[in-house]
Design a protein around this motif. Structure first.
Motif, PDB file in Angstrom:
ATOM      1  N   LYS A 198       0.744  -1.398  -0.168  1.00 37.36           N
ATOM      2  CA  LYS A 198       0.001   0.091  -0.356  1.00 37.36           C
ATOM      3  C   LYS A 198       0.806   1.022  -0.052  1.00 37.36           C
ATOM      4  N   ARG A 199       0.935   1.939  -1.143  1.00 38.69           N
ATOM      5  CA  ARG A 199       1.141   3.506  -0.672  1.00 38.69           C
ATOM      6  C   ARG A 199       0.297   4.831  -0.670  1.00 38.69           C
ATOM      7  N   LYS A 200       1.157   5.896   0.176  1.00 41.45           N
ATOM      8  CA  LYS A 200       0.122   7.074   0.037  1.00 41.45           C
ATOM      9  C   LYS A 200       1.291   7.608  -0.125  1.00 41.45           C
ATOM     10  N   ARG A 279      -2.765   4.210   7.472  1.00 41.55           N
ATOM     11  CA  ARG A 279      -2.834   5.415   7.122  1.00 41.55           C
ATOM     12  C   ARG A 279      -3.443   6.229   8.984  1.00 41.55           C
ATOM     13  N   TYR A 300       0.936   6.764  -7.393  1.00 38.63           N
ATOM     14  CA  TYR A 300       0.480   6.494  -6.291  1.00 38.63           C
ATOM     15  C   TYR A 300      -0.683   5.748  -6.431  1.00 38.63           C
ATOM     16  N   ASP A 302      -3.732   6.128  -4.988  1.00 37.44           N
ATOM     17  CA  ASP A 302      -4.678   6.246  -3.526  1.00 37.44           C
ATOM     18  C   ASP A 302      -5.705   6.266  -3.360  1.00 37.44           C
ATOM     19  N   ASP A 304      -7.865   5.693  -0.689  1.00 42.35           N
ATOM     20  CA  ASP A 304      -8.286   6.427   0.402  1.00 42.35           C
ATOM     21  C   ASP A 304      -8.619   7.963   0.039  1.00 42.35           C
TER      22      ASP A 304
END
Length: 359
Positions: A198-200, A279, A300, A302, A304
């Motif tokens: 997972k990347r942010k 997160r 990336y 994301d 989210d």
């Protein structure tokens, strides 16, 4: 090499794109606005990009290489330095100073910094923070050591800690292969392999204070696995206007943060745990990063930060993530999208929406 030469999109002269009507367009036939949008604006929102034409530089007749994109010396210099929090290696001072130096030093120097919670080598069963600085310099080892003696003496860099190599060998080194590995290893592929990640992302405009960093170390150790990568900007990136291409993150950004967590084991509960962890760290970083908007790096992906269901609320949903990825350029991207793909044929969870009142 973005601090020296900018981004790939800054060197694009032309492109071929299939539009929503099935026509193949080039720069002239697609027009200035669409050509602007597909340089850093997520080209998949506007069509199918077949190719880009990249700017070349003149090459002397006596040089064996016939095609050159940007000038690179015969040898570049690389090094990796690690410092551990529990070994009292002035980690906080180094990270604080890196924020002052990495975006402002010689444009030929690029210093990436990795910050990770790891198992302590000093206190068994406990976690600590490891900081790694990985660097490429478009010059020789002596020049690099002299530069950092002046700009970043806290690192204590010595010439024997620097390796000189060709640019393609540095690509192999950056890919974490042992020094001396043939560049042919870059052609290896293992299509059956898989891992989980997972990347942010975030952008930082002002240095994080030493007190802020000390607080951050505690939070990262508590979380246990999520790490940070600091990628410095500055240099050429400061010289190119935010609106020159659709990619907006230029002057004013000291560095980009990549949040990363990787795992090898399958399992929904394990995945939930790691994603919750990254997160949470992202939430902790709120005071230290860009605001209004809290900017993000498109590549990336994301989800989210917003998802588009591509229904009647498409524009409102798209604006949530769109201004984070593209800042003020988002509104021009919407105008382009509305003109070239009014029925939103080219869409995904984070594509550029149309303006319903103009479509």
């Amino acid at each position: 090499m973005l601090r020296k030469h900018g981004l790939s999109v800054d060197h694009v002269l032309d492109a071929k794109l299939v539009d929503v009507n099935g026509k193949i367009l080039d720069k002239e036939s697609m027009g200035e606005d669409l050509f602007w949008a597909i340089r850093g604006g997520g080209g998949a929102s506007s069509g199918v990009i077949l190719s880009y034409k990249i700017k070349l530089i003149p090459v002397p007749e006596n040089v064996s290489v016939k095609i050159k994109l940007i000038p690179v010396p015969e040898n570049v210099s690389v090094f990796r330095i690690e410092r551990s929090l529990d070994e009292e290696e002035n980690v906080t001072d180094i990270v604080y100073k890196w924020q002052q130096v990495a975006p402002t030093t010689d444009d030929n120097l690029w210093m990436r910094m990795l910050i990770q919670p790891v198992s302590s080598r000093v206190n068994e069963g406990e976690k600590t923070i490891i900081v790694s600085i990985l660097t490429m310099f478009l010059g020789n080892a002596e020049e690099l050591v002299a530069l950092l003696d002046k700009d970043f003496p806290e690192l204590g860099l010595k010439k024997d800690g620097v390796m000189e190599m060709s640019w393609i060998e540095s690509v192999v080194w950056w890919a974490n292969y042992d020094n001396g590995t043939s560049p042919s290893v870059l052609l290896d592929r293992n299509p059956d392999s898989a891992n989980f990640l997972k990347r942010k992302s975030d952008y930082v405009h002002t240095p994080i204070s030493k007190d802020g960093l000390e607080w951050l170390w505690k939070k990262m150790i508590e979380l246990g696995k999520t790490g940070l990568v600091f990628n410095p900007y500055g240099g050429k990136m400061n010289e190119i206007p935010d609106s020159a291409t659709a990619f907006p993150h230029r002057a004013g950004n000291l560095f980009k943060i990549q949040y990363f967590v990787n795992w090898d084991e399958e399992g929904i509960e394990l995945e939930k745990n790691y994603i919750a962890q990254i997160r949470r760290l992202y939430s902790y970083m709120t005071p230290f990063v860009s605001k209004n908007p809290r900017s993000a790096f498109l590549n990336y992906r994301d989800l989210d930060i917003g998802i588009n269901n591509n229904d009647k609320n498409s524009y409102e949903e798209g604006e949530v993530y769109g201004v984070k990825y593209f800042n003020d350029n988002f509104h021009r991207l919407v105008k382009v999208k509305t003109a070239v793909d009014p029925h939103n044929f080219f869409r995904n969870e984070q594509s550029i929406p149309t303006n319903p009142s103009k479509a």
